[in-house]
Design an enzyme around this catalytic site. Structure first.
Site, PDB file in Angstrom:
ATOM      1  N   TYR A   1      -2.358  -7.436   8.519  1.00 41.42           N
ATOM      2  CA  TYR A   1      -2.088  -6.396   7.798  1.00 41.42           C
ATOM      3  C   TYR A   1      -1.845  -5.023   8.821  1.00 41.42           C
ATOM      4  O   TYR A   1      -1.871  -5.183   9.791  1.00 41.42           O
ATOM      5  CB  TYR A   1      -2.991  -6.034   6.698  1.00 41.42           C
ATOM      6  CG  TYR A   1      -4.332  -5.125   7.377  1.00 41.42           C
ATOM      7  CD1 TYR A   1      -4.363  -3.889   7.802  1.00 41.42           C
ATOM      8  CD2 TYR A   1      -5.546  -5.638   6.989  1.00 41.42           C
ATOM      9  CE1 TYR A   1      -5.647  -3.219   8.101  1.00 41.42           C
ATOM     10  CE2 TYR A   1      -6.805  -5.301   7.086  1.00 41.42           C
ATOM     11  CZ  TYR A   1      -6.782  -3.957   7.902  1.00 41.42           C
ATOM     12  OH  TYR A   1      -7.876  -3.204   8.231  1.00 41.42           O
TER      13      TYR A   1
ATOM     14  N   TYR B   1      -4.810   0.039  -4.504  1.00 41.00           N
ATOM     15  CA  TYR B   1      -3.545   0.788  -4.037  1.00 41.00           C
ATOM     16  C   TYR B   1      -3.001   1.484  -5.268  1.00 41.00           C
ATOM     17  O   TYR B   1      -2.737   0.880  -6.490  1.00 41.00           O
ATOM     18  CB  TYR B   1      -2.534  -0.235  -3.637  1.00 41.00           C
ATOM     19  CG  TYR B   1      -2.988  -0.931  -2.569  1.00 41.00           C
ATOM     20  CD1 TYR B   1      -3.983  -0.588  -1.631  1.00 41.00           C
ATOM     21  CD2 TYR B   1      -2.357  -2.440  -2.246  1.00 41.00           C
ATOM     22  CE1 TYR B   1      -4.263  -1.526  -0.687  1.00 41.00           C
ATOM     23  CE2 TYR B   1      -2.746  -3.022  -0.818  1.00 41.00           C
ATOM     24  CZ  TYR B   1      -3.706  -2.409  -0.177  1.00 41.00           C
ATOM     25  OH  TYR B   1      -4.127  -3.148   0.943  1.00 41.00           O
TER      26      TYR B   1
ATOM     27  N   TRP C   1       0.807  -1.080   0.044  1.00 45.26           N
ATOM     28  CA  TRP C   1       0.058   0.131   0.043  1.00 45.26           C
ATOM     29  C   TRP C   1       0.808   1.395  -0.089  1.00 45.26           C
ATOM     30  O   TRP C   1       1.863   1.227   0.922  1.00 45.26           O
ATOM     31  CB  TRP C   1      -0.721  -0.110   1.086  1.00 45.26           C
ATOM     32  CG  TRP C   1      -2.159   0.969   1.546  1.00 45.26           C
ATOM     33  CD1 TRP C   1      -2.655   1.659   0.172  1.00 45.26           C
ATOM     34  CD2 TRP C   1      -2.819   1.480   2.483  1.00 45.26           C
ATOM     35  NE1 TRP C   1      -3.611   2.291   0.645  1.00 45.26           N
ATOM     36  CE2 TRP C   1      -3.875   1.992   2.127  1.00 45.26           C
ATOM     37  CE3 TRP C   1      -2.835   1.032   3.973  1.00 45.26           C
ATOM     38  CZ2 TRP C   1      -4.568   2.768   3.097  1.00 45.26           C
ATOM     39  CZ3 TRP C   1      -3.544   1.591   4.905  1.00 45.26           C
ATOM     40  CH2 TRP C   1      -4.462   2.267   4.270  1.00 45.26           C
TER      41      TRP C   1
ATOM     42  N   GLN D   1      -7.710 -11.332   5.835  1.00 45.82           N
ATOM     43  CA  GLN D   1      -6.764 -10.569   6.004  1.00 45.82           C
ATOM     44  C   GLN D   1      -7.332  -9.228   6.834  1.00 45.82           C
ATOM     45  O   GLN D   1      -8.479  -8.713   6.450  1.00 45.82           O
ATOM     46  CB  GLN D   1      -6.142  -9.924   4.658  1.00 45.82           C
ATOM     47  CG  GLN D   1      -4.845  -8.921   4.887  1.00 45.82           C
ATOM     48  CD  GLN D   1      -4.499  -8.359   3.518  1.00 45.82           C
ATOM     49  OE1 GLN D   1      -4.419  -7.201   3.403  1.00 45.82           O
ATOM     50  NE2 GLN D   1      -4.093  -9.379   2.711  1.00 45.82           N
TER      51      GLN D   1
ATOM     52  N   ASP E   1       1.554  -8.965  -1.178  1.00 47.67           N
ATOM     53  CA  ASP E   1       0.116  -8.458  -1.186  1.00 47.67           C
ATOM     54  C   ASP E   1      -0.189  -7.105  -1.911  1.00 47.67           C
ATOM     55  O   ASP E   1       0.788  -6.208  -1.496  1.00 47.67           O
ATOM     56  CB  ASP E   1      -0.146  -8.091   0.111  1.00 47.67           C
ATOM     57  CG  ASP E   1      -1.598  -7.721   0.440  1.00 47.67           C
ATOM     58  OD1 ASP E   1      -2.635  -8.615   0.187  1.00 47.67           O
ATOM     59  OD2 ASP E   1      -1.848  -6.494   0.695  1.00 47.67           O
TER      60      ASP E   1
HETATM   61  N1  LIG Z   1      -6.896  -5.570   3.605  1.00 48.93           N
HETATM   62  C1  LIG Z   1      -6.833  -4.398   3.974  1.00 48.93           C
HETATM   63  O1  LIG Z   1      -7.737  -3.521   4.305  1.00 48.93           O
HETATM   64  C2  LIG Z   1      -5.456  -3.731   4.276  1.00 48.93           C
HETATM   65  C3  LIG Z   1      -5.438  -2.390   5.126  1.00 48.93           C
HETATM   66  C4  LIG Z   1      -4.069  -2.032   5.291  1.00 48.93           C
HETATM   67  C5  LIG Z   1      -2.781  -2.483   4.807  1.00 48.93           C
HETATM   68  N2  LIG Z   1      -3.059  -3.857   4.124  1.00 48.93           N
HETATM   69  C6  LIG Z   1      -1.803  -4.629   3.575  1.00 48.93           C
HETATM   70  O2  LIG Z   1      -0.917  -4.516   4.590  1.00 48.93           O
HETATM   71  C7  LIG Z   1       0.222  -3.886   4.223  1.00 48.93           C
HETATM   72  C8  LIG Z   1       1.233  -3.359   5.252  1.00 48.93           C
HETATM   73  O3  LIG Z   1       0.512  -2.525   6.145  1.00 48.93           O
HETATM   74  P1  LIG Z   1       0.724  -0.960   6.126  1.00 48.93           P
HETATM   75  O4  LIG Z   1       1.392  -0.580   4.790  1.00 48.93           O
HETATM   76  O5  LIG Z   1      -0.511  -0.151   6.297  1.00 48.93           O
HETATM   77  O6  LIG Z   1       1.762  -0.686   7.356  1.00 48.93           O
HETATM   78  P2  LIG Z   1       2.885  -1.214   8.088  1.00 48.93           P
HETATM   79  O7  LIG Z   1       3.454  -2.578   7.288  1.00 48.93           O
HETATM   80  O8  LIG Z   1       2.543  -1.559   9.577  1.00 48.93           O
HETATM   81  O9  LIG Z   1       3.999  -0.228   7.936  1.00 48.93           O
HETATM   82  C9  LIG Z   1       4.518   0.513   6.808  1.00 48.93           C
HETATM   83  C10 LIG Z   1       5.510   1.405   7.367  1.00 48.93           C
HETATM   84  O10 LIG Z   1       6.751   0.748   8.092  1.00 48.93           O
HETATM   85  C11 LIG Z   1       7.889   1.128   7.449  1.00 48.93           C
HETATM   86  N3  LIG Z   1       8.774   0.143   7.697  1.00 48.93           N
HETATM   87  C12 LIG Z   1       8.735  -1.231   7.166  1.00 48.93           C
HETATM   88  N4  LIG Z   1       9.810  -1.971   7.588  1.00 48.93           N
HETATM   89  C13 LIG Z   1      10.464  -1.162   8.319  1.00 48.93           C
HETATM   90  C14 LIG Z   1      11.788  -1.283   9.241  1.00 48.93           C
HETATM   91  N5  LIG Z   1      12.318  -2.509   9.263  1.00 48.93           N
HETATM   92  N6  LIG Z   1      12.078  -0.380   9.825  1.00 48.93           N
HETATM   93  C15 LIG Z   1      11.541   1.017   9.808  1.00 48.93           C
HETATM   94  N7  LIG Z   1      10.364   1.106   9.087  1.00 48.93           N
HETATM   95  C16 LIG Z   1       9.829   0.031   8.359  1.00 48.93           C
HETATM   96  C17 LIG Z   1       7.653   1.403   5.867  1.00 48.93           C
HETATM   97  O11 LIG Z   1       8.730   2.330   5.594  1.00 48.93           O
HETATM   98  P3  LIG Z   1       9.414   2.229   3.951  1.00 48.93           P
HETATM   99  O12 LIG Z   1       8.088   1.956   3.005  1.00 48.93           O
HETATM  100  O13 LIG Z   1       9.888   3.673   4.087  1.00 48.93           O
HETATM  101  O14 LIG Z   1      10.309   1.095   4.017  1.00 48.93           O
HETATM  102  C18 LIG Z   1       6.329   2.080   6.119  1.00 48.93           C
HETATM  103  O15 LIG Z   1       6.405   3.556   6.407  1.00 48.93           O
HETATM  104  C19 LIG Z   1      -0.097  -2.763   3.209  1.00 48.93           C
HETATM  105  O16 LIG Z   1       1.281  -2.409   2.608  1.00 48.93           O
HETATM  106  C20 LIG Z   1      -1.247  -3.848   2.467  1.00 48.93           C
HETATM  107  O17 LIG Z   1      -0.632  -4.523   1.727  1.00 48.93           O
HETATM  108  C21 LIG Z   1      -4.185  -4.280   3.809  1.00 48.93           C
END
Ligand SMILES: NC(=O)c1ccc[n+]([C@@H]2O[C@H](COP(=O)([O-])OP(=O)(O)OC[C@H]3O[C@@H](n4cnc5c(N)ncnc54)[C@H](OP(=O)(O)O)[C@@H]3O)[C@@H](O)[C@H]2O)c1
Length: 281
Positions: free
Chosen positions: A190, A52, A21, A162, A47
């Site tokens: 997620y 997105y 995302w 999910q 995913d």
């Molecule tokens: N089904 C649904 O309704 C739904 C809703 C929300 C999310 N999702 C899915 O779940 C995925 C993950 O959730 P999310 O994107 O909301 O948030 P998340 O994975 O909780 O957090 C993403 C953030 O964490 C940072 N990050 C990742 N690894 C890191 C590390 N090792 N050290 C420091 N910072 C780190 C990323 O930075 P950088 O990008 O700069 O590396 C980004 O800013 C989404 O991308 C999507 O595919 C699904």
């Protein structure tokens, strides 16, 4: 860490994967390099969703997986307003085109919307018959939605649900995880880092994570991922647009917490009461 079977798919994958995302908002070349590095390190579960970046996230992933489709467990999602019999087909074909592939490993209903579940699921089954998707599942479904979905689909059809799951939002532990384990449905966590709500290093919670991390030569984020995936039914999909972040996240695959450490994290990030409705973002 061993691979575990992803719900009813019968396919074993690592418990940590890669979200996407907002991936289109960062540097594209870095995002592609990060995704490919993740695949090298075993983070095969990628995913995405038609929502997105209006298909731009799927297009970046399509570039990243070109030439290495076999090593990817590829998941995308249909928007609820597209989840009619014909709408699902059209959305899936758009996603396949963006992703430059002929099949999805799993296709999800992003959240519940106006179309009857039976209609959406019939469309998923038709795509499965044609080999365009290998399995299907749901997203943002609470226990009562899951009961209804199971009645509509029958046993052994729903691969996964999910849902939101991070240290400060553990609502799915009340009913969704137990339901999923009883029914052989994988739970995909997620926003495992809280989207943008990871405990600050100087906070009490952050200090506890750091203390446990130090004992393992690990990092706080790795401890968080190990905690969230402590049950073999749960698969986490952190999004990381940078290679260094992907590498850090992949290292969590080898981290096992002791029962005492799990108990300390459990106390520092209390489960709380079961909310009336499932939290989602
Ligand atoms: N089904 C649904 O309704 C739904 C809703 C929300 C999310 N999702 C899915 O779940 C995925 C993950 O959730 P999310 O994107 O909301 O948030 P998340 O994975 O909780 O957090 C993403 C953030 O964490 C940072 N990050 C990742 N690894 C890191 C590390 N090792 N050290 C420091 N910072 C780190 C990323 O930075 P950088 O990008 O700069 O590396 C980004 O800013 C989404 O991308 C999507 O595919 C699904």
């Amino acid at each position: 860490m061993a691979r575990h079977v992803f719900g009813s798919t019968g396919q074993a994958i690592e418990q940590i994967g890669q979200g996407s995302w907002y991936i289109e908002q960062g540097d594209k070349r870095e995002a592609i390099a990060a995704l490919r590095r993740g695949l090298d390190l075993g983070l095969s579960h990628i995913d995405t969703a038609e929502m997105y970046g209006d298909g731009r996230s799927e297009a970046i992933i399509g570039e990243a997986i070109t030439g290495r489709r076999e090593g990817v467990f590829l998941v995308s999602k249909v928007l609820p307003h597209n989840a009619s019999r014909q709408g699902v087909r059209a959305a899936c074909e758009r996603s396949l085109k963006h992703l430059k592939t002929d099949r999805l490993d799993c296709y999800l209903l992003h959240w519940r919307g106006p179309h009857p579940l039976a209609e959406t699921f019939a469309a998923f089954e038709a795509l499965k018959q044609e080999g365009k998707i290998l399995s299907w599942g749901v997203s943002n479904f609470d226990e009562d939605d899951l009961d209804e979905a199971l009645r509509a689909a029958g046993k052994g059809r729903i691969a996964c649900n999910q849902v939101l799951y991070h240290l400060r939002e553990r609502a799915i532990e009340h009913a969704v995880i137990p339901w999923s384990e009883r029914n052989g449905v994988a739970v995909t966590a997620y926003s495992p880092f809280g989207h943008d709500d990871f405990p600050e290093p100087g906070s009490t919670q952050g200090k506890l994570l750091a203390e446990i991390a130090t004992a393992h030569g690990a990092t706080a984020r790795q401890v968080a991922l190990a905690f969230l995936t402590r049950r073999t039914s749960v698969f986490a999909i952190p999004k990381a647009g940078r290679t260094a972040h992907v590498e850090e996240n992949a290292e969590a695959l080898g981290l096992a917490l002791s029962a005492a450490e799990i108990a300390r994290i459990d106390a520092a990030f209390p489960l709380g009461r079961k909310p009336h409705s499932l939290p989602m973002i």
